[in-house]
Scaffold this motif. Structure first.
Motif, short mmCIF file in Angstrom:
data_model
loop_
_atom_site.label_atom_id
_atom_site.label_comp_id
_atom_site.label_asym_id
_atom_site.label_seq_id
_atom_site.Cartn_x
_atom_site.Cartn_y
_atom_site.Cartn_z
N LEU A 134 2.70 6.26 -7.55
CA LEU A 134 3.29 5.17 -8.60
C LEU A 134 4.65 6.14 -8.85
O LEU A 134 4.73 7.26 -8.91
N TRP A 153 -2.17 6.87 -2.73
CA TRP A 153 -1.09 5.99 -3.27
C TRP A 153 -0.11 6.79 -4.35
O TRP A 153 -0.56 7.96 -4.79
N ALA A 167 -2.89 4.76 -15.94
CA ALA A 167 -2.88 5.00 -14.37
C ALA A 167 -3.89 4.70 -13.52
O ALA A 167 -4.10 4.04 -12.79
N ARG A 193 4.78 0.89 -6.55
CA ARG A 193 3.58 1.49 -6.21
C ARG A 193 3.49 1.07 -4.62
O ARG A 193 3.68 0.11 -4.20
N LEU A 220 -4.71 1.66 -10.91
CA LEU A 220 -5.18 1.89 -9.53
C LEU A 220 -6.51 1.83 -9.08
O LEU A 220 -6.85 1.31 -7.93
N VAL A 276 6.35 1.76 -14.38
CA VAL A 276 6.33 1.72 -12.89
C VAL A 276 7.49 0.96 -12.19
O VAL A 276 7.68 -0.26 -12.50
#
Length: 232
Positions: free
Chosen positions: A136, A134, A117, A147, A121, A144
């Motif tokens: 996910l 943010w 992750a 996002r 990101l 995913v």
């Protein structure tokens, strides 16, 4: 004095010392970070060569390209010899590199750990001077689905709309969520508000049978995982 000034011109350097010629002859990997920046800015000043100026700029950022990428155009223009055009060129090149890295990590579509992750990101928020939140959205295989940036704030924090997160989770048929926000200050210690919003989102998602799998606090080169630390 005139002789000294002329010696600073790239035209008067030996071929091995000229960044452009060096790249042509030895390849781009042979160039230092300062030499690459020197190619971008093209020239220095009467008292400083392009490479020396580039070294000075890099040194101010701790010789760290990620830190350099956080400098604004105005901050870059604070260096003698760097006008608006050169500052924009440097900023554009660093942003291009950031986006390239972002495209490369998009290949990571399945999240198996907090590190996955983070790698996904960090290019999006790791170097920002302001805070962003943010989300996910994951399917039952931890792939995913989507996002998105939920909010964008100042240096002191950002607002998160819990109802909007749940609405989007249902729209994407998500069964798992990973929350993430950055700390521009570089500190990885979760604040009281970080813990509160995590609890709110976990409670709200749980009511819809959607799991909140983790909440990451992201800094430039590191992160804090609520799940890894057992406080989710």
């Amino acid at each position: 004095m005139q002789e000294k000034q002329n010696s600073l011109s790239i035209k008067n350097w030996a071929d091995d010392d000229k960044p452009r010629e060096k790249m042509l002859q030895k390849g781009r990997l042979a160039l230092s970070d300062a030499e690459l920046i020197a190619i971008l800015i093209g020239s220095g000043s009467k008292k400083e060569s392009a490479v020396e100026l580039s070294k000075r700029i890099l040194s101010s950022a701790g010789n760290n390209l990620n830190e350099l990428g956080r400098l604004s155009i105005k901050q870059l223009m604070g260096f003698k010899g760097i006008g608006e055009a050169k500052a924009i060129t440097i900023a554009a090149a660093l942003e291009f590199g950031r986006r390239r890295r972002g495209e490369e990590v998009q290949k990571v579509t399945k999240i198996t750990s907090s590190k996955d992750a983070f790698e996904l990101l960090q290019p999006l928020m790791g170097e920002l001077p302001h805070e962003e939140f943010w989300i996910l959205y994951l399917n039952n295989s931890n792939k995913v689905l989507h996002r998105e940036q939920l909010s964008k704030g100042g240096m002191t924090g950002t607002l998160v709309d819990v109802r909007l997160v749940m609405k989007h989770a249902l729209e994407h048929s998500a069964v798992g969520l990973i929350l993430a926000h950055n700390h521009p200050s570089g500190t990885l210690k979760p604040s009281r508000s970080d813990k509160e919003i995590t609890k709110k989102l976990k409670t709200a998602s749980g009511a819809l049978d959607i799991k909140t799998l983790d909440h990451l606090i992201i800094a430039q080169n590191s992160y804090f995982s609520f799940a890894d630390e057992g406080i989710l």
